[in-house]
Write a protein that holds these residues in place. Structure first.
Motif, PDB file in Angstrom:
ATOM      1  N   TYR A  77      17.795   7.697  30.268  1.00 40.21           N
ATOM      2  CA  TYR A  77      17.290   7.786  31.428  1.00 40.21           C
ATOM      3  C   TYR A  77      18.256   7.920  32.331  1.00 40.21           C
ATOM      4  O   TYR A  77      18.305   8.416  33.431  1.00 40.21           O
ATOM      5  N   SER A  80      18.268  11.689  33.101  1.00 46.83           N
ATOM      6  CA  SER A  80      16.930  11.887  33.715  1.00 46.83           C
ATOM      7  C   SER A  80      17.180  11.562  35.016  1.00 46.83           C
ATOM      8  O   SER A  80      16.840  12.625  36.024  1.00 46.83           O
ATOM      9  N   THR A  81      17.713  10.509  35.439  1.00 44.03           N
ATOM     10  CA  THR A  81      18.109  10.149  36.978  1.00 44.03           C
ATOM     11  C   THR A  81      19.175  11.036  37.146  1.00 44.03           C
ATOM     12  O   THR A  81      19.242  11.584  38.496  1.00 44.03           O
ATOM     13  N   ARG A  83      19.726  14.229  36.654  1.00 43.43           N
ATOM     14  CA  ARG A  83      19.096  15.647  36.957  1.00 43.43           C
ATOM     15  C   ARG A  83      18.098  15.377  38.212  1.00 43.43           C
ATOM     16  O   ARG A  83      18.077  16.535  38.947  1.00 43.43           O
ATOM     17  N   SER A  84      17.704  14.338  38.618  1.00 41.41           N
ATOM     18  CA  SER A  84      17.059  14.314  39.825  1.00 41.41           C
ATOM     19  C   SER A  84      17.776  13.802  41.110  1.00 41.41           C
ATOM     20  O   SER A  84      17.068  13.842  42.153  1.00 41.41           O
ATOM     21  N   ASP A  86      19.831  14.693  44.261  1.00 41.38           N
ATOM     22  CA  ASP A  86      19.972  15.782  45.225  1.00 41.38           C
ATOM     23  C   ASP A  86      21.384  16.235  45.091  1.00 41.38           C
ATOM     24  O   ASP A  86      22.200  15.470  45.079  1.00 41.38           O
ATOM     25  N   TYR A  90      22.602  21.173  37.700  1.00 33.43           N
ATOM     26  CA  TYR A  90      22.044  20.788  36.439  1.00 33.43           C
ATOM     27  C   TYR A  90      23.002  19.780  35.680  1.00 33.43           C
ATOM     28  O   TYR A  90      24.265  19.573  36.289  1.00 33.43           O
TER      29      TYR A  90
END
Lengths: 378, 234
Positions: A77, A80-81, A83-84, A86, A90
């Motif tokens: 996670y 994933s976090t 990548r999210s 702002d 990448y």
């Protein structure tokens, strides 16, 4: 050169035994200081080699990580976090681990395995032989052709080996900017192959490498990662963290500091004592010069010149000797970790100036005390 | 230039304080003239060297004054006194105090170099002075390779190389045999002394008294006599 300094030079160099003793003292001290600091610099540089070789701008890790090879795996996670967030262009995972390779000769050799993100191969080394896409072939590995390459029996493309009881195939030879600290060869493969071949815990991501959209986004990214309980460090911050670990938490830094201090004290003792003896033996000459008409500042200039001249020659010899020895060592041991840096040279130079300053101070005090009347009295 | 080279007025010098106080020179006054070879003689401990040091700007008197060519040297700053010694006074020390690590010619060049003369020029001039003292062929040797008499002559060459008006010799014959000592003083008298130069020699070597123009006798820090030499040798 002014005449008075030429006299000072002749008084110094024509007293060969003292001059050589002075040079030996300073050269020896500089040699030891440079060697100590260069070995330490080499170790620090090697300890961060992975960080330099991969080249990512931001490294996400467990806060307890203190050097690149001792990663603490992170759950998925976090990736994933990351990548999210702002400002993140990448983010990719990377795997660092160790494995045992059985070579064609039957010998075993430990290797460092780097697992690159399957989709992007971000952090891949520069290939000197082979094609990058071959990394996706079955059991494919790139082998880094560095000082440790021979330990894998100098494999060529197509060489097979066993890695943790799996088949491995060399599909490319690569080069990296800096060799590792521990003297074992490095192989690169894909992230998924690495975690398949090497036994691991529940989590497998050693680090997450982030490329920010802009450098100004870095503080925000670091803040967001911190909220997850993890740490995002820039390349320089990570290198500093590793350096701090080796310097302060392994005792290595203190040992080097102590050895450097001892070298300095030994050098200072030898040069200071010899220079003092030299001044004492020349007291009558300085007194005679004073009686003839030399002024105090001229005598001070003579002594400063003598001390500085000796210090600079000794410094040059010390640096040359240390560099020569390192070159010889590297010819014999290509993985020898020592590097002469400008910081080391400047530090040693300052130490030598201090030696010259202290030696001069003792000499100047003594010479200014002598009265020409003492010369008359014999 | 007047005729008086050095004038000492009521010079007093003591060393130590309280119970250890020793008065080395007790109110010494005298004059030394240009063209004169003046001897200061007396037994050891009579204050000769102390007096010599005071008149040459090396040791400050506790009381009294010293005029060198009319200037009160002890009113000058220390650097000015050093300059005066460099330009006006030449010294030949008892033990010569030559620099063993320099060649003979470099030793002679020292006052010239202190006067900021270019090194090569100073060496050239020093060679001329070595020729005067008859040691040009020894120019590149180190002083330790010379005999006592030769070293003395090198010291003389060094003292005169700076063209001083006043030359001071401290026991110039003390470590020489009688013949060499006499030759050295004869050399001083005939080659070094001239109408524009004053030479002062401190000695207790009575074998060379005959060369003096004037002899000043000292005892226990006092000048006990000042006389024209009746044994004068031309």
């Amino acid at each position: 050169m002014s005449g008075i300094l030429k006299i000072a030079l002749k008084l110094l160099v024509n007293d060969r035994s003292k001059f050589i003793a002075l040079l030996v003292g300073i050269t020896f001290a500089v040699f030891l200081m440079i060697m100590m600091m260069s070995m330490f610099s080499g170790i620090l540089s090697r300890s961060s080699s992975s960080v330099y070789n991969i080249g990512a701008k931001i490294w996400v890790m467990d806060p307890a990580v203190n050097n690149a090879t001792s990663s603490i795996p992170m759950p998925d996670y976090v990736l994933s976090t990351a990548r999210s967030i702002d400002g993140v262009k990448y983010a990719v995972p990377i795997y660092f681990g160790n494995a045992l390779v059985k070579l064609k000769s039957g010998a075993y050799q430990a290797v460092s395995v780097v697992g690159l993100d399957d989709a992007t191969l971000y952090g891949r080394p520069e290939l000197i032989e082979g094609k990058i896409e071959d990394i996706y072939a079955e059991s494919a590995f790139f082998v880094v052709k560095d000082a440790e390459f021979k330990k894998l029996e100098s494999p060529a493309i197509g060489t097979e080996f066993e890695i943790n009881d799996h088949r491995g195939l060399v599909v490319g030879l690569a080069k990296v900017a800096s060799g590792g600290l521990f003297g074992i060869p490095t192989v690169y493969t894909t992230y998924n192959r690495a975690i398949t071949y090497i036994p691991s815990m529940r989590f497998t991501t050693s680090y997450i490498l982030i490329e920010p959209k802009h450098d100004t986004d870095i503080p925000f990214i670091q803040q967001q990662i911190k909220k997850l309980g993890y740490q995002a460090l820039t390349r320089d911050q990570f290198v500093n963290k590793i350096s701090d670990f080796y310097t302060y938490q392994t005792g290595m830094g203190m040992n080097v500091l102590m050895m450097t201090a001892i070298s300095f004290i030994v050098g200072l003792s030898i040069s200071g004592q010899t220079f003092y003896t030299f001044i004492l033996e020349n007291m009558e000459r300085f007194g005679a010069l004073k009686a003839i008409g030399a002024k105090g500042h001229e005598l001070i200039a003579m002594i400063l010149f003598q001390a500085s001249f000796t210090a600079l020659i000794g410094y040059g010899l010390g640096v040359g000797l240390a560099s020569g020895l390192m070159i010889l060592a590297k010819l014999r041991l290509p993985s020898y970790a020592a590097q002469v840096t400008y910081t080391n040279l400047i530090f040693a130079f300052v130490m030598v100036l201090i030696m010259a300053g202290v030696s001069s101070y003792i000499g100047v005090r003594k010479v200014l005390q002598i009265q020409p009347f003492d010369i008359f009295r014999g | 230039m007047g005729n008086v080279a050095i004038k000492a007025n009521a010079l007093i010098k003591w060393f130590g304080e309280g119970e250890t106080k020793t008065i080395a020179v007790k109110s010494a006054s005298f004059e030394a003239n240009f063209g004169e070879l003046l001897y200061i003689v007396g037994p050891s401990g009579s204050g000769k060297t102390t007096l010599l040091s005071m008149i040459s700007g090396i040791l400050k008197p506790n009381e009294g004054s010293v005029l060198v060519e009319g200037k009160d040297i002890w009113q000058m700053k220390s650097d000015d006194i050093a300059d005066l010694r460099l330009h006006k006074i030449g010294f030949v020390f008892q033990d010569y105090h030559l620099f063993p690590r320099l060649t003979t010619v470099e030793n002679v060049a020292i006052p010239l170099i202190l006067k900021k003369m270019d090194w090569n020029e100073a060496i050239k001039v020093a060679l001329e002075y070595l020729e005067i003292v008859g040691l040009k062929d020894r120019a590149q040797l180190q002083p330790v390779k010379l005999s006592g008499g030769e070293q003395q002559r090198v010291a003389i060459a060094r003292a005169i190389a700076g063209h001083p008006d006043i030359l001071i010799f401290d026991e110039p014959t003390a470590s020489l045999d009688g013949d060499t000592g006499r030759k050295i003083v004869e050399f001083i008298k005939t080659k070094i002394l001239n109408a524009e130069r004053c030479v002062i020699i401190v000695t207790h070597d009575s074998r060379i008294y005959e060369y003096a123009d004037s002899i000043m006798k000292m005892e226990d820090g006092n000048i006990i006599g000042f006389e024209r030499n009746t044994l004068h040798v031309a």
